[in-house]
Design a protein around this motif. Structure first.
Motif, PDB file in Angstrom:
ATOM      1  N   ARG A 116       1.412 -21.046  -2.516  1.00 16.78           N
ATOM      2  CA  ARG A 116       0.392 -20.016  -0.872  1.00 16.78           C
ATOM      3  C   ARG A 116      -0.432 -19.200  -1.641  1.00 16.78           C
ATOM      4  N   LEU A 117      -1.415 -19.480  -0.968  1.00 12.28           N
ATOM      5  CA  LEU A 117      -2.827 -18.685  -1.478  1.00 12.28           C
ATOM      6  C   LEU A 117      -3.347 -18.161   0.073  1.00 12.28           C
ATOM      7  N   GLN A 118      -3.624 -16.132  -0.987  1.00 17.32           N
ATOM      8  CA  GLN A 118      -4.228 -15.509   0.554  1.00 17.32           C
ATOM      9  C   GLN A 118      -5.485 -14.774   0.327  1.00 17.32           C
ATOM     10  N   GLY A 119      -5.474 -14.099   0.762  1.00 13.64           N
ATOM     11  CA  GLY A 119      -6.900 -13.662   0.656  1.00 13.64           C
ATOM     12  C   GLY A 119      -8.093 -13.364   1.819  1.00 13.64           C
ATOM     13  N   ASP A 120      -8.927 -12.312   2.364  1.00  8.95           N
ATOM     14  CA  ASP A 120     -10.578 -12.773   2.262  1.00  8.95           C
ATOM     15  C   ASP A 120     -10.835 -13.577   3.268  1.00  8.95           C
TER      16      ASP A 120
END
Length: 150
Positions: A124-128
């Motif tokens: 899971r890659l989460q951010g802007d």
């Protein structure tokens, strides 16, 4: 670089915080240096052990070809052509299966989370949301990792 969806340096902040579920798999909780993205990544710790505090370069790409042209998704060890994988230590091939967003008050999504399955090892890659603009559900991606000496 053509074919690269995301690239950054990550710090390993925690390993298996919910306890170790499988003998050969570790779940890494990481934070990126440049884009302040949060990463949760399952890796095969038997063949690529990672320690708390390790720094690594992570690249997510749609192709291993240096010129950015699409490949057929099959690895051929006899292929002599240069590959992005040549300069990395750990490579996986997977599929984006979900993208989630946080709805702001104005209805715009400010943060996104992209979920990828690499044959059961999850990420899971989460951010802007601006950093995840090339991610689409059902697209295949390569994950390339190399530890950094610091």
């Amino acid at each position: 670089m053509a074919g690269v969806l995301f690239e950054d340096i990550f710090d390993v902040k925690d390993i298996d915080p919910e306890g170790k579920k499988f003998d050969r798999v570790s779940r890494l909780h990481c934070e990126s240096e440049s884009f302040k993205m949060d990463l949760i990544l399952d890796i095969n710790s038997q063949i690529y052990p990672m320690d708390l505090g390790d720094k690594f370069r992570l690249v997510l790409a749609t192709t291993l070809r240096e010129d950015g042209y699409p490949d057929d998704g099959e690895f051929n060890p006899m292929d002599e052509a240069p590959s992005r994988a040549d300069s990395f230590e750990y490579v996986m091939y997977g599929k984006i299966y979900r993208i989630e967003g946080d709805e702001g008050a104005s209805g715009e999504t400010s943060r996104l989370a992209a979920y990828v399955s690499y044959g059961g090892l999850l990420m899971r890659l989460q951010g802007d949301a601006n950093n995840l603009h090339g991610f689409d559900v059902d697209n295949h991606v390569y994950l390339l990792v190399k530890k950094l000496a610091f």
